[in-house]
Design a protein around this motif. Sequence first.
Motif, PDB file in Angstrom:
ATOM      1  N   LEU A  88      -6.757 -14.580   3.564  1.00 48.26           N
ATOM      2  CA  LEU A  88      -6.964 -14.602   1.825  1.00 48.26           C
ATOM      3  C   LEU A  88      -7.392 -12.734   2.212  1.00 48.26           C
ATOM      4  N   LYS A  89      -8.279 -13.147   3.371  1.00 49.24           N
ATOM      5  CA  LYS A  89      -9.119 -10.957   3.561  1.00 49.24           C
ATOM      6  C   LYS A  89      -7.901 -10.390   4.227  1.00 49.24           C
ATOM      7  N   CYS A  90      -6.814 -10.845   5.149  1.00 57.94           N
ATOM      8  CA  CYS A  90      -6.440  -9.815   5.697  1.00 57.94           C
ATOM      9  C   CYS A  90      -4.932  -9.535   4.072  1.00 57.94           C
ATOM     10  N   TYR A  91      -4.904 -10.321   3.423  1.00 56.86           N
ATOM     11  CA  TYR A  91      -4.085 -10.608   2.212  1.00 56.86           C
ATOM     12  C   TYR A  91      -4.699  -9.322   1.941  1.00 56.86           C
ATOM     13  N   GLU A  92      -5.573  -9.200   0.886  1.00 56.10           N
ATOM     14  CA  GLU A  92      -5.927  -8.501   0.177  1.00 56.10           C
ATOM     15  C   GLU A  92      -6.490  -6.783   1.470  1.00 56.10           C
ATOM     16  N   ALA A  93      -6.572  -7.177   1.991  1.00 55.94           N
ATOM     17  CA  ALA A  93      -6.368  -5.644   2.899  1.00 55.94           C
ATOM     18  C   ALA A  93      -5.341  -5.344   3.188  1.00 55.94           C
ATOM     19  N   ALA A  94      -4.212  -6.274   2.757  1.00 57.06           N
ATOM     20  CA  ALA A  94      -2.558  -5.191   3.450  1.00 57.06           C
ATOM     21  C   ALA A  94      -2.439  -4.783   2.020  1.00 57.06           C
ATOM     22  N   VAL A  95      -2.475  -5.438   1.112  1.00 55.26           N
ATOM     23  CA  VAL A  95      -2.572  -4.865   0.006  1.00 55.26           C
ATOM     24  C   VAL A  95      -3.306  -3.070  -0.768  1.00 55.26           C
ATOM     25  N   GLU A  96      -4.074  -3.605   0.139  1.00 54.69           N
ATOM     26  CA  GLU A  96      -4.382  -1.330   0.228  1.00 54.69           C
ATOM     27  C   GLU A  96      -3.823  -0.991   1.230  1.00 54.69           C
ATOM     28  N   GLY A  97      -4.132  -1.719   2.256  1.00 54.06           N
ATOM     29  CA  GLY A  97      -3.087  -1.123   3.804  1.00 54.06           C
ATOM     30  C   GLY A  97      -1.988  -0.234   2.535  1.00 54.06           C
ATOM     31  N   PHE A  98      -0.959  -1.534   2.258  1.00 53.00           N
ATOM     32  CA  PHE A  98       0.351  -1.000   1.367  1.00 53.00           C
ATOM     33  C   PHE A  98       0.284  -0.077   0.520  1.00 53.00           C
ATOM     34  N   ARG A  99      -0.451   0.252  -0.046  1.00 49.43           N
ATOM     35  CA  ARG A  99      -1.381   1.548  -0.869  1.00 49.43           C
ATOM     36  C   ARG A  99      -1.112   3.006   0.498  1.00 49.43           C
ATOM     37  N   GLU A 100      -1.419   2.888   1.168  1.00 47.09           N
ATOM     38  CA  GLU A 100      -2.128   3.820   1.789  1.00 47.09           C
ATOM     39  C   GLU A 100      -0.534   4.576   2.339  1.00 47.09           C
ATOM     40  N   LEU A 101       0.326   3.107   2.782  1.00 43.05           N
ATOM     41  CA  LEU A 101       1.129   3.306   3.421  1.00 43.05           C
ATOM     42  C   LEU A 101       2.244   4.000   2.744  1.00 43.05           C
ATOM     43  N   LEU A 102       2.030   3.698   1.501  1.00 39.49           N
ATOM     44  CA  LEU A 102       2.844   4.433   0.502  1.00 39.49           C
ATOM     45  C   LEU A 102       2.795   5.915  -0.025  1.00 39.49           C
ATOM     46  N   THR A 103       1.533   5.668  -0.419  1.00 38.42           N
ATOM     47  CA  THR A 103       0.878   7.383  -0.548  1.00 38.42           C
ATOM     48  C   THR A 103       0.446   8.353   0.655  1.00 38.42           C
TER      49      THR A 103
END
Length: 189
Positions: A88-103
């Motif tokens: 669950l912690k990893c999936y939360e970090a994945a969402v933030e990481g995905f935002r960083e990737l898209l930006t």
Amino acid sequence: MDWIFSVANPLILPPGVFGRARQGAFNFHDGPLPRYAGTHATSWALLAQESEYAITWHRIDDGVDTGDVVVHRQVLIAPTDTALTLNLKCYEAAVEGFRELLTGLAKGELTAYPQALVNRSYFPRRRRPDAAGCLRWDRSAQDLSAMTRALDFGPYHPNPLCLPKALVGDEVVTVRRLEVLPRRSGIPA
């Protein structure tokens, strides 16, 4: 299509699929690459009794979890974390990481760096913990706790890696919880 984003995908995309993306293809991996490549990375990290962890977004290439890293986010492991809570912690970090990737993609400022593959560990789908998840009473309480937490996906979903279990007499029983006491009980295992 311009982009492919592979998220929590249990399948390895063949080159004929990711090669169709005109701009690029990226995969989310629930572990720090190259150290925890392969499957069930969170369970293997808990078995190793890691205290720090990470998630990785990387480019998809012809290898398995070998592409250039574009986003790396730290995830701390608590002493009570299970495979479920760490995922669950990893999936939360994945969402933030995905935002960083898209930006980074939107601004044309995405930085990629090659993995140091000499530091690579790979955990294939068929690999299983020692003794197939059976608790061995010659191990420390911390090792037994790590095994139990690493294989705990909560009460509603068994860990596909395997279940923690104990041999009690001639019976094998699933271990759902293990508590490490502050001192020895004096009772034989």
